[in-house]
Design a protein around this motif. Sequence first.
Motif, mmCIF file in Angstrom:
data_model
loop_
_atom_site.group_PDB
_atom_site.id
_atom_site.type_symbol
_atom_site.label_atom_id
_atom_site.label_comp_id
_atom_site.label_asym_id
_atom_site.label_seq_id
_atom_site.Cartn_x
_atom_site.Cartn_y
_atom_site.Cartn_z
ATOM 1 N N GLN A 105 34.166 33.879 55.806
ATOM 2 C CA GLN A 105 34.073 32.936 54.530
ATOM 3 C C GLN A 105 34.373 33.976 53.679
ATOM 4 O OE1 GLN A 105 30.382 30.885 53.504
ATOM 5 N NE2 GLN A 105 31.662 29.596 52.101
ATOM 6 N N LEU A 106 35.393 33.678 52.723
ATOM 7 C CA LEU A 106 35.884 34.429 51.582
ATOM 8 C C LEU A 106 35.730 33.787 50.518
ATOM 9 C CD1 LEU A 106 39.336 35.402 53.211
ATOM 10 C CD2 LEU A 106 37.201 36.733 53.234
ATOM 11 N N GLN A 107 35.189 34.658 49.423
ATOM 12 C CA GLN A 107 34.884 34.234 48.095
ATOM 13 C C GLN A 107 35.457 35.134 46.846
ATOM 14 O OE1 GLN A 107 32.638 31.665 47.195
ATOM 15 N NE2 GLN A 107 32.952 31.803 45.141
ATOM 16 N N GLY A 108 36.286 34.697 46.299
ATOM 17 C CA GLY A 108 37.203 35.362 45.321
ATOM 18 C C GLY A 108 36.415 35.027 43.812
ATOM 19 N N VAL A 109 36.627 36.230 43.320
ATOM 20 C CA VAL A 109 35.981 35.945 41.766
ATOM 21 C C VAL A 109 36.848 36.862 40.820
ATOM 22 C CG1 VAL A 109 33.564 35.376 42.442
ATOM 23 C CG2 VAL A 109 34.243 37.951 42.046
ATOM 24 N N GLY A 110 36.661 36.777 39.591
ATOM 25 C CA GLY A 110 37.416 37.538 38.670
ATOM 26 C C GLY A 110 38.566 37.172 37.801
ATOM 27 N N GLY A 111 38.838 36.001 38.034
ATOM 28 C CA GLY A 111 39.884 35.216 37.318
ATOM 29 C C GLY A 111 39.580 34.959 35.864
ATOM 30 N N GLY A 112 40.713 34.621 35.033
ATOM 31 C CA GLY A 112 40.073 34.379 33.493
ATOM 32 C C GLY A 112 41.554 34.393 32.846
ATOM 33 N N LEU A 113 41.320 34.490 31.410
ATOM 34 C CA LEU A 113 42.305 34.241 30.608
ATOM 35 C C LEU A 113 42.525 35.765 29.991
ATOM 36 C CD1 LEU A 113 44.312 33.058 28.511
ATOM 37 C CD2 LEU A 113 42.261 32.610 27.250
ATOM 38 N N VAL A 114 43.742 36.181 30.039
ATOM 39 C CA VAL A 114 44.078 37.567 29.486
ATOM 40 C C VAL A 114 45.401 37.386 28.659
ATOM 41 C CG1 VAL A 114 45.477 38.223 31.339
ATOM 42 C CG2 VAL A 114 44.236 39.791 30.252
ATOM 43 N N GLN A 115 45.466 38.360 27.754
ATOM 44 C CA GLN A 115 46.889 38.330 27.087
ATOM 45 C C GLN A 115 47.712 39.258 27.799
ATOM 46 O OE1 GLN A 115 45.873 40.205 23.101
ATOM 47 N NE2 GLN A 115 45.116 38.113 22.456
ATOM 48 N N PRO A 116 48.926 38.907 27.564
ATOM 49 C CA PRO A 116 50.209 39.638 27.997
ATOM 50 C C PRO A 116 50.019 41.172 28.011
ATOM 51 C CG PRO A 116 51.003 37.979 26.982
ATOM 52 C CD PRO A 116 49.648 37.565 26.548
ATOM 53 N N GLY A 117 50.060 41.972 28.981
ATOM 54 C CA GLY A 117 50.036 43.300 28.796
ATOM 55 C C GLY A 117 48.420 43.955 29.219
ATOM 56 N N GLY A 118 47.726 42.849 29.302
ATOM 57 C CA GLY A 118 46.377 43.313 29.654
ATOM 58 C C GLY A 118 46.060 43.319 31.312
ATOM 59 N N SER A 119 44.966 43.366 31.391
ATOM 60 C CA SER A 119 44.498 43.582 32.989
ATOM 61 C C SER A 119 43.204 42.634 33.258
ATOM 62 C CB SER A 119 43.906 45.482 33.085
ATOM 63 O OG SER A 119 45.070 46.214 32.752
ATOM 64 N N LEU A 120 43.342 42.589 34.597
ATOM 65 C CA LEU A 120 42.195 41.812 35.192
ATOM 66 C C LEU A 120 42.044 42.487 36.573
ATOM 67 C CD1 LEU A 120 42.632 38.176 34.466
ATOM 68 C CD2 LEU A 120 40.681 39.604 33.911
ATOM 69 N N ARG A 121 40.883 42.445 37.168
ATOM 70 C CA ARG A 121 40.464 42.916 38.648
ATOM 71 C C ARG A 121 40.064 41.862 39.167
ATOM 72 N NH1 ARG A 121 40.207 47.946 40.579
ATOM 73 N NH2 ARG A 121 38.930 48.245 42.559
ATOM 74 N N LEU A 122 40.619 41.110 40.349
ATOM 75 C CA LEU A 122 40.067 40.166 41.269
ATOM 76 C C LEU A 122 39.242 40.659 42.518
ATOM 77 C CD1 LEU A 122 42.948 37.525 41.346
ATOM 78 C CD2 LEU A 122 41.170 37.919 39.634
ATOM 79 N N SER A 123 38.240 40.327 42.783
ATOM 80 C CA SER A 123 37.496 40.768 43.857
ATOM 81 C C SER A 123 37.288 39.600 44.864
ATOM 82 C CB SER A 123 36.196 41.297 43.506
ATOM 83 O OG SER A 123 35.507 41.930 44.688
ATOM 84 N N CYS A 124 37.485 39.951 46.101
ATOM 85 C CA CYS A 124 36.962 39.004 47.331
ATOM 86 C C CYS A 124 35.909 39.473 48.358
ATOM 87 C CB CYS A 124 38.561 38.786 48.165
ATOM 88 S SG CYS A 124 38.277 37.592 49.404
ATOM 89 N N ALA A 125 34.787 38.874 48.173
ATOM 90 C CA ALA A 125 33.765 39.383 49.117
ATOM 91 C C ALA A 125 33.840 38.402 50.300
ATOM 92 C CB ALA A 125 32.546 38.915 48.480
ATOM 93 N N ALA A 126 33.648 38.899 51.606
ATOM 94 C CA ALA A 126 33.773 38.247 53.067
ATOM 95 C C ALA A 126 32.334 38.430 53.657
ATOM 96 C CB ALA A 126 34.617 39.313 53.904
ATOM 97 N N SER A 127 32.100 37.371 54.166
ATOM 98 C CA SER A 127 30.874 37.173 54.889
ATOM 99 C C SER A 127 31.067 37.668 56.520
ATOM 100 C CB SER A 127 30.081 36.075 54.747
ATOM 101 O OG SER A 127 31.147 35.032 55.212
ATOM 102 N N GLY A 128 30.123 38.071 57.051
ATOM 103 C CA GLY A 128 30.587 38.543 58.540
ATOM 104 C C GLY A 128 30.581 39.861 58.951
ATOM 105 N N ARG A 129 30.543 40.043 60.068
ATOM 106 C CA ARG A 129 30.615 41.477 60.678
ATOM 107 C C ARG A 129 31.962 41.841 61.024
ATOM 108 N NH1 ARG A 129 25.511 41.485 64.432
ATOM 109 N NH2 ARG A 129 26.407 39.743 64.826
ATOM 110 N N THR A 130 33.015 41.195 60.962
ATOM 111 C CA THR A 130 34.290 41.590 61.335
ATOM 112 C C THR A 130 35.302 41.840 60.302
ATOM 113 O OG1 THR A 130 35.068 39.192 61.504
ATOM 114 C CG2 THR A 130 33.757 40.095 63.582
ATOM 115 N N PHE A 131 34.799 42.093 59.434
ATOM 116 C CA PHE A 131 35.730 42.186 58.129
ATOM 117 C C PHE A 131 36.734 43.126 58.422
ATOM 118 C CE2 PHE A 131 37.231 41.969 53.585
ATOM 119 C CZ PHE A 131 37.508 43.291 53.225
#
Length: 120
Positions: free
Chosen positions: A1-27
Amino acid sequence: QLQGVGGGLVQPGGSLRLSCAASGRTFSSYAMGWFRQTPGKEREFVAVISRSGGSTYYADSVKGRFTISRDNAKNTVDLQMNSLRPEDTAVYYCAASASVADTAHAYKYWGQGTLVTVSS
């Protein structure tokens, strides 16, 4: 199972960091990719990282602006997005594949998507 977070509203030229966490032992057995999709369009490849993290590939549209990374100890894959443009606006998905690939059909597992909006 994958869970992505970190989206949002940002101005042009700005930065964002997305992160995705995986469950299980086979990542670490999977190459991990990021895709994005806007309404009415097909899912578009953004970046992929190999199982060890030693190889990365990017779409031409994001090369030099986005960086994909992974931490196999934490079961996470991140997408650092810099110099964002309005055309980067989309729902971003993390996904897992048995091999490095830039086509959506190669990916077996998908996160739920996180919205990134680039607007002033």
